[in-house]
Design an enzyme around this catalytic site. Structure first.
Site, PDB file in Angstrom:
ATOM      1  N   ASN A   5      -7.127  -3.317  14.163  1.00 46.14           N
ATOM      2  CA  ASN A   5      -8.519  -3.669  13.863  1.00 46.14           C
ATOM      3  C   ASN A   5      -8.628  -4.835  12.882  1.00 46.14           C
ATOM      4  O   ASN A   5      -9.705  -5.142  12.379  1.00 46.14           O
ATOM      5  CB  ASN A   5      -9.282  -2.447  13.327  1.00 46.14           C
ATOM      6  CG  ASN A   5      -8.696  -1.931  12.016  1.00 46.14           C
ATOM      7  OD1 ASN A   5      -7.825  -2.570  11.426  1.00 46.14           O
ATOM      8  ND2 ASN A   5      -9.167  -0.783  11.566  1.00 46.14           N
TER       9      ASN A   5
ATOM     10  N   ASP B 108       0.815  -1.212   0.000  1.00 48.75           N
ATOM     11  CA  ASP B 108       0.000   0.000   0.000  1.00 48.75           C
ATOM     12  C   ASP B 108       0.850   1.264   0.000  1.00 48.75           C
ATOM     13  O   ASP B 108       2.065   1.217   0.196  1.00 48.75           O
ATOM     14  CB  ASP B 108      -0.959  -0.009   1.208  1.00 48.75           C
ATOM     15  CG  ASP B 108      -0.301  -0.500   2.493  1.00 48.75           C
ATOM     16  OD1 ASP B 108       0.942  -0.427   2.595  1.00 48.75           O
ATOM     17  OD2 ASP B 108      -1.015  -0.953   3.390  1.00 48.75           O
TER      18      ASP B 108
ATOM     19  N   HIS C 272      -6.934  -5.048   9.960  1.00 47.16           N
ATOM     20  CA  HIS C 272      -6.725  -4.750   8.542  1.00 47.16           C
ATOM     21  C   HIS C 272      -5.447  -5.405   8.019  1.00 47.16           C
ATOM     22  O   HIS C 272      -4.488  -5.628   8.752  1.00 47.16           O
ATOM     23  CB  HIS C 272      -6.794  -3.246   8.242  1.00 47.16           C
ATOM     24  CG  HIS C 272      -5.658  -2.407   8.725  1.00 47.16           C
ATOM     25  ND1 HIS C 272      -5.841  -1.231   9.408  1.00 47.16           N
ATOM     26  CD2 HIS C 272      -4.330  -2.544   8.585  1.00 47.16           C
ATOM     27  CE1 HIS C 272      -4.676  -0.696   9.673  1.00 47.16           C
ATOM     28  NE2 HIS C 272      -3.737  -1.473   9.191  1.00 47.16           N
TER      29      HIS C 272
END
Ligand code: GLP
Length: 247
Positions: free
Chosen positions: A137, A68, A139
């Site tokens: 969380n 990313d 991800h």
């Protein structure tokens, strides 16, 4: 059940994964690697650089695709993941710079850039090994928990907690962290021939247990790795401590 390896310390996780990757490179010098950012992989990159200096890790024919990149940062911004990779790996090993790929966060049309990036991964023959961290969380890459997840590389909105977790490279100010990123899609990640997820530290224990032992759900993106036939998770004891008690 996902193959799980537990080491006694974060340092041991880093050493074991770096050694494994160096061996994979010896067997197949043309590996296509998916690479993560974040605090977790930093010791692994340090170990890889050491192995390279000792002559045990040759990256000259390898190709890398990072998971990313933030949208909207000018080229060379110190908070960009390109800068992170330069600092921790690219500047210290013999990767051909033309073979190191990250999405261009500064692209005029981020969606078109995401599609281009996904196509480039395909043109390289897909990922041989995707190495991942895990967000608090759940991800993976920047695929945040949601009712549905993009399959292919896409533009994603970052949750406030994720921006806060990334604030260090932006002078400690979450408000300066971009609100969007380009992230490999979960389908792109799951298409990798092997997936290796790393997690260290007690603050990852809850989410690791949910991702590995809980139901497969897009609300915990890392849980989708349970569907991969060759996924492995490498943990230190602290990150593994909720695994046995989870039900
Ligand atoms: C960022 C990255 C993720 C990474 C996560 C965890 O959000 N985009 O790919 O897994 O951070 O980071 P850390 O290793 O610092 O906990």
């Amino acid at each position: 059940m996902i193959h799980t390896v537990i080491h006694s310390s974060a340092r041991d996780v880093a050493e074991a994964v770096a050694l494994f990757l160096a061996e994979c490179l010896q067997e197949d010098p043309g590996l296509v690697l998916g690479l993560p950012t974040g605090r977790t992989p930093v010791p692994m990159y340090r170990a890889l650089v050491r192995l390279h200096r000792q002559g045990h890790a040759d990256f000259s024919s390898a190709t890398t695709f990072n998971l990313d990149e933030f949208v909207g940062l000018p080229a060379g911004h110190p908070g960009s993941y390109r800068a992170f990779m330069q600092r921790h790996l690219f500047a210290h090993v013999n990767l051909n710079s033309a073979q190191t790929h990250l999405p261009h966060g500064g692209a005029a049309n981020p969606r078109a850039e995401a599609a281009r990036y996904d196509a480039a991964i395909g043109a390289a023959g897909g990922l041989d090994i995707a190495i991942l961290g895990i967000g608090a969380n759940g991800h993976i890459g920047f695929n945040e928990p949601a009712a549905s997840l993009p399959a292919r590389t896409n533009v994603v909105a970052l949750r406030p907690g994720t921006r806060a977790a990334n604030a260090a490279a932006f002078g400690g100010r979450a408000s300066r962290v971009p609100v969007r990123a380009i992230s490999m899609g979960v389908g792109t990640i799951l298409s990798a021939r092997h997936v290796l997820l790393l997690a260290t530290g007690a603050d990852k224990a809850d989410i690791v247990a949910k991702a590995l032992r809980g139901p497969v759900t897009t609300r915990v993106p890392a849980s989708l790795l349970q569907l991969h036939p060759r996924a492995a998770v490498v943990l230190d004891r602290a990150a593994a401590k909720k695994l046995t008690s989870y039900c």
